[in-house]
Design an enzyme around this catalytic site. Structure first.
Site, PDB file in Angstrom:
ATOM      1  N   LYS A  54     -17.867  17.790 -13.717  1.00  0.00           N
ATOM      2  CA  LYS A  54     -16.461  17.826 -13.321  1.00  0.00           C
ATOM      3  C   LYS A  54     -16.498  17.103 -11.802  1.00  0.00           C
ATOM      4  O   LYS A  54     -15.654  16.122 -11.843  1.00  0.00           O
ATOM      5  CB  LYS A  54     -16.070  19.446 -13.037  1.00  0.00           C
ATOM      6  CG  LYS A  54     -15.699  20.082 -14.349  1.00  0.00           C
ATOM      7  CD  LYS A  54     -15.442  21.520 -14.225  1.00  0.00           C
ATOM      8  CE  LYS A  54     -15.501  22.076 -15.533  1.00  0.00           C
ATOM      9  NZ  LYS A  54     -15.603  23.679 -15.490  1.00  0.00           N
ATOM     10  N   GLN A 100     -15.855  28.342 -11.331  1.00  0.00           N
ATOM     11  CA  GLN A 100     -16.703  28.184 -12.532  1.00  0.00           C
ATOM     12  C   GLN A 100     -17.123  29.483 -13.099  1.00  0.00           C
ATOM     13  O   GLN A 100     -17.364  30.514 -12.659  1.00  0.00           O
ATOM     14  CB  GLN A 100     -17.947  27.442 -12.236  1.00  0.00           C
ATOM     15  CG  GLN A 100     -18.559  27.021 -13.627  1.00  0.00           C
ATOM     16  CD  GLN A 100     -17.963  26.198 -14.623  1.00  0.00           C
ATOM     17  OE1 GLN A 100     -17.442  25.239 -14.095  1.00  0.00           O
ATOM     18  NE2 GLN A 100     -18.009  26.563 -15.801  1.00  0.00           N
ATOM     19  N   ASP A 123      -7.093  25.518 -13.446  1.00  0.00           N
ATOM     20  CA  ASP A 123      -7.631  26.018 -14.688  1.00  0.00           C
ATOM     21  C   ASP A 123      -6.594  26.411 -15.547  1.00  0.00           C
ATOM     22  O   ASP A 123      -6.767  26.649 -16.873  1.00  0.00           O
ATOM     23  CB  ASP A 123      -8.560  26.940 -14.264  1.00  0.00           C
ATOM     24  CG  ASP A 123     -10.031  26.351 -14.669  1.00  0.00           C
ATOM     25  OD1 ASP A 123     -10.077  25.312 -15.454  1.00  0.00           O
ATOM     26  OD2 ASP A 123     -11.062  26.985 -14.184  1.00  0.00           O
TER      27      ASP A 123
END
Ligand code: NDP
Length: 287
Positions: A54, A100, A123
């Site tokens: 990422k 994460q 997200d």
């Protein structure tokens, strides 16, 4: 028959090239660089790889990332105060926050994801953003299903009117995948069936799929007898085995399917790319 490959790496590269121009325009117009904060708790090697991908993705399209790490034994309160700080960030801009997953067992992931400001929730897991997606007026879409939808669309796969079977009902993949493909519009309008571990005679459903999306976390689980000849098969699973990376779909399905996503190089690169798309969208929303 050997299935045509749905090349996630290629499509991801195309989207990143477009994104690089859009990011450059954003910087020129606003004097600010779109910035993603990555939050990693503990030292899970797979999570380290995902975060690194990422960060590299941000660099490729001209965005910034800021890495924040907490030890595996950090408390939930430690993590919540870090997120509160990133939500507020005034001195240095943080437009998107990525926590994460998975988080260590002692931390309530739902509580943490709800603490991320909905405007910075790149997200797409915050209940506000999930609700908006359900109602068909999305702010940020969850990256894996969003990436799969874009991979299908950009590969010329017709979605409207097709029967999609999604195997798996997680909040991050299966459930939002079903919701996205059933929405009204040219990138949806599918008839969607959702299966899970309590579905009896799973193969009776999967064999009906014109588009089969498999996200169950079981290596090589879907075998050729479970797939309708010519179907489009999307394999979300990723498993590290002694023979390398494999998906939830057995490689023999290549002989039955019409199109298939490879593992690696299918869904994975699309997931990271949609996070970048969402981060630019977040930067725009916060201007
Ligand atoms: P979860 O473990 O959260 O969910 C798995 C789902 O599959 C559950 O709904 C479960 O049913 C269902 N399931 C499990 N076993 C079976 C079975 N035998 N038959 C039918 N359904 C079953 O997994 P995720 O959705 O998070 O991830 C799925 C896979 O995708 C994993 O391999 C993960 O690593 C991978 N992944 C890949 C990404 C990428 O970018 N390529 C991104 C995210 C995930 P129930 O609800 O009844 O328990």
């Amino acid at each position: 028959m050997t299935a045509k490959i749905l090349d996630g790496k290629l499509v991801a590269r195309q989207i990143r090239e477009e994104l690089r121009d859009d990011v450059a325009d954003f910087i020129q117009n606003n004097g600010e660089v779109p910035t993603l904060a990555t939050v990693l708790v503990g030292e899970d090697p797979a999570s380290e790889v995902y975060v690194r991908n990422k960060v590299r993705g941000c660099e490729q399209v001209g965005m910034q990332s800021r890495g924040f790490r907490l030890p595996a034994d950090a408390s939930q309160d430690d993590l919540l105060s870090l997120i509160a700080k990133l939500n507020r960030s005034k001195d240095e801009p943080i437009h998107g926050i990525l926590v994460q997953l998975p988080l260590p067992k002692h931390i309530d992931a739902a509580r943490v994801l709800q603490a991320v400001s909905p405007m910075k929730d790149v997200d797409g897991f915050h209940p506000d953003n999930v609700g908006r997606m359900v109602q068909g007026r999305p702010r940020y879409l969850p990256c894996t299903p969003f990436g799969i939808q874009q991979l299908l669309v950009r590969s010329g796969i017709e979605i409207p009117g097709r029967h999609v079977v999604v195997v798996g009902r997680s909040d991050t993949v299966g459930k939002p995948m079903a919701l996205l493909l059933m929405q009204r519009g040219a990138e949806g309008d599918a008839t969607v069936t959702v299966c899970h571990s309590k579905t009896p005679d799973l193969a009776a459903f999967t064999r009906q799929a014109e588009i089969l999306v498999v996200a169950i976390g079981q290596p090589r689980f879907v075998t050729p007898d479970m797939v309708r000849p010519g179907a489009v098969v999307v394999d979300v699973g990723i498993h590290r085995t002694e023979s390398g990376l494999v998906g939830d779909v057995d490689s023999a399905v290549n002989e039955v399917a019409g199109h298939i996503t490879p593992v690696p190089g299918g869904v994975g690169p699309m997931t990271v790319t949609m996070l970048l798309v969402n981060t630019l969208a977040a930067a725009r929303q916060q201007q």
